[in-house]
Design a protein around this motif. Structure first.
Motif, PDB file in Angstrom:
ATOM      1  N   ALA A  52      35.386  44.344  33.299  1.00  7.44           N
ATOM      2  CA  ALA A  52      35.576  43.250  34.091  1.00  7.44           C
ATOM      3  C   ALA A  52      36.862  43.250  35.000  1.00  7.44           C
ATOM      4  O   ALA A  52      36.996  42.681  35.932  1.00  7.44           O
ATOM      5  CB  ALA A  52      35.572  41.952  33.235  1.00  7.44           C
ATOM      6  N   ASP A  53      37.975  44.091  34.251  1.00  6.33           N
ATOM      7  CA  ASP A  53      38.993  44.435  35.089  1.00  6.33           C
ATOM      8  C   ASP A  53      39.001  45.110  36.297  1.00  6.33           C
ATOM      9  O   ASP A  53      39.725  44.962  37.243  1.00  6.33           O
ATOM     10  CB  ASP A  53      39.878  45.182  33.930  1.00  6.33           C
ATOM     11  N   LYS A  98      38.451  42.445  38.742  1.00  8.56           N
ATOM     12  CA  LYS A  98      39.509  41.373  38.890  1.00  8.56           C
ATOM     13  C   LYS A  98      40.416  41.393  40.158  1.00  8.56           C
ATOM     14  O   LYS A  98      41.149  40.591  40.484  1.00  8.56           O
ATOM     15  CB  LYS A  98      40.460  41.463  37.485  1.00  8.56           C
ATOM     16  N   GLU A  99      40.564  42.734  40.519  1.00  8.26           N
ATOM     17  CA  GLU A  99      41.155  43.216  41.659  1.00  8.26           C
ATOM     18  C   GLU A  99      40.510  42.481  42.922  1.00  8.26           C
ATOM     19  O   GLU A  99      41.401  42.143  43.792  1.00  8.26           O
ATOM     20  CB  GLU A  99      41.284  44.413  41.978  1.00  8.26           C
ATOM     21  N   LYS A 144      42.398  39.169  42.819  1.00  6.53           N
ATOM     22  CA  LYS A 144      43.720  39.154  42.794  1.00  6.53           C
ATOM     23  C   LYS A 144      44.382  39.560  44.384  1.00  6.53           C
ATOM     24  O   LYS A 144      45.224  39.182  44.808  1.00  6.53           O
ATOM     25  CB  LYS A 144      44.162  40.348  41.979  1.00  6.53           C
TER      26      LYS A 144
END
Length: 324
Positions: free
Chosen positions: A57-58, A61-62, A65
């Motif tokens: 999932a990270d 996230k970008e 972000k």
């Protein structure tokens, strides 16, 4: 297991050598590799499954972000390389099969090798991974649409068939890998350490199969195709970097965008070409796979030195006096 991990790391770090070696072997001994041809799609599916095991999932996230940075990379990926491919096909008056093959690889999303090259270049790795992930997810819709728009004047293109193929060989394997990682986290984390070996074997096998299956045509037009592919790749790097500069991205982000734009998922290109067009149309993708694994490390080395120069402290007044 440790020995296998070390071997996997060694093979991954010498990827370009293995691709080049087996491409040459397939050219001079095609009968030893033609049997791999029917398994190209399966091999790509295995590679994509491995990619799914590495996603988290990270990685997405970008997108939330830094949506602007990711969007610049995604637009650059699907604008620059397809456009360059079309212009090269028209400007160099390529044969229909080669023209479609060049356009096809140009319309593919970024490959995972770009993330490694961005790391070696001391670029923005998180941005690179996000761009690769987003372009891969968008590929079932955007890649067939671009191929239809740009390649239809040379050969008949079925966007719906291309869509189904990309879903089968990219999206479903990635989704399965992602699910397996969630359900069997410990085992998945252990297997990730040897995934580079699996990916290298898969790409090397795909390249060898395409070269072996088209040995006669490559003997006639191989140098010309290599020149086109090399020009396509190098222009992608240059224009990708300038594209990032146009939007005032910092140096690490410009590196990531340049590498993402210039490096393609050539395995997907070869699989789509073999399944929907002609064996010869897969040759540009195979040669692209060989070449960008040579050009990528070279560019990464150049980029890493650029960063060192950027980060070196300015000389003090006393230092300037000593220099004078």
């Amino acid at each position: 297991m440790k020995t296998l991990e070390r071997f996997s790391q060694f093979v991954s770090s010498t990827f370009a050598i293995w691709v080049l070696l087996f491409a040459v072997l397939a050219y001079f001994s095609p009968s030893a590799f033609t049997w791999i041809g029917p398994y190209i799609v399966t091999l790509l599916g295995i590679i994509m499954f491995g990619m799914g095991l590495t996603l988290s999932a990270d990685d997405f996230k970008e997108v939330f972000k830094r949506p602007k940075d990711v969007m610049i990379g995604v637009v650059g990926q699907f604008l620059i390389m397809p456009g360059l491919a079309f212009l090269l096909a028209k400007g160099l008056n390529l044969s229909p099969e080669i023209a479609v093959g060049v356009i096809l690889v140009g319309c593919c999303p970024g490959g995972t090798a770009s993330n490694v090259m961005t790391f070696l270049a001391k670029g923005d790795v998180a941005l690179s991974v996000a761009i690769t992930s987003v372009t891969t997810i968008l590929a079932p819709v955007i890649t067939p649409a671009l191929i239809y728009l740009l390649a239809s004047e040379w050969l008949e293109v079925s966007p719906s068939s291309l869509f189904i193929s990309i879903v089968k060989v990219v999206i479903i394997p990635i989704a399965l890998g992602f699910i397996v990682k969630k359900l069997f986290r410990r085992q998945a984390q252990a297997s990730v350490k040897v995934l580079p070996l699996v990916s290298v074997i898969g790409i090397v096998a795909i390249v060898a199969a395409v070269v072996a299956g088209n040995q006669a045509q490559i003997a006639k037009t191989g140098l010309a195709i290599f020149a086109v592919v090399m020009l396509h790749n190098l222009l992608g790097y240059i224009i990708g970097y300038l594209f990032g500069k146009l939007f005032r991205l910092d140096l690490s982000k410009k590196k990531a965008v340049a590498i993402e734009v210039g490096m393609q998922n050539s395995g997907l290109g070869a699989a789509l070409a073999a399944a929907h067009f002609s064996p010869l149309a897969a040759v540009p993708s195979a040669i692209f796979s060989v070449w960008h694994n040579i050009s990528g490390p070279i560019l990464a080395t150049i980029f890493s030195k650029m960063k060192e120069k950027q980060e070196s402290p300015a000389p003090s007044g006393k230092d300037r006096e000593n220099i004078a």
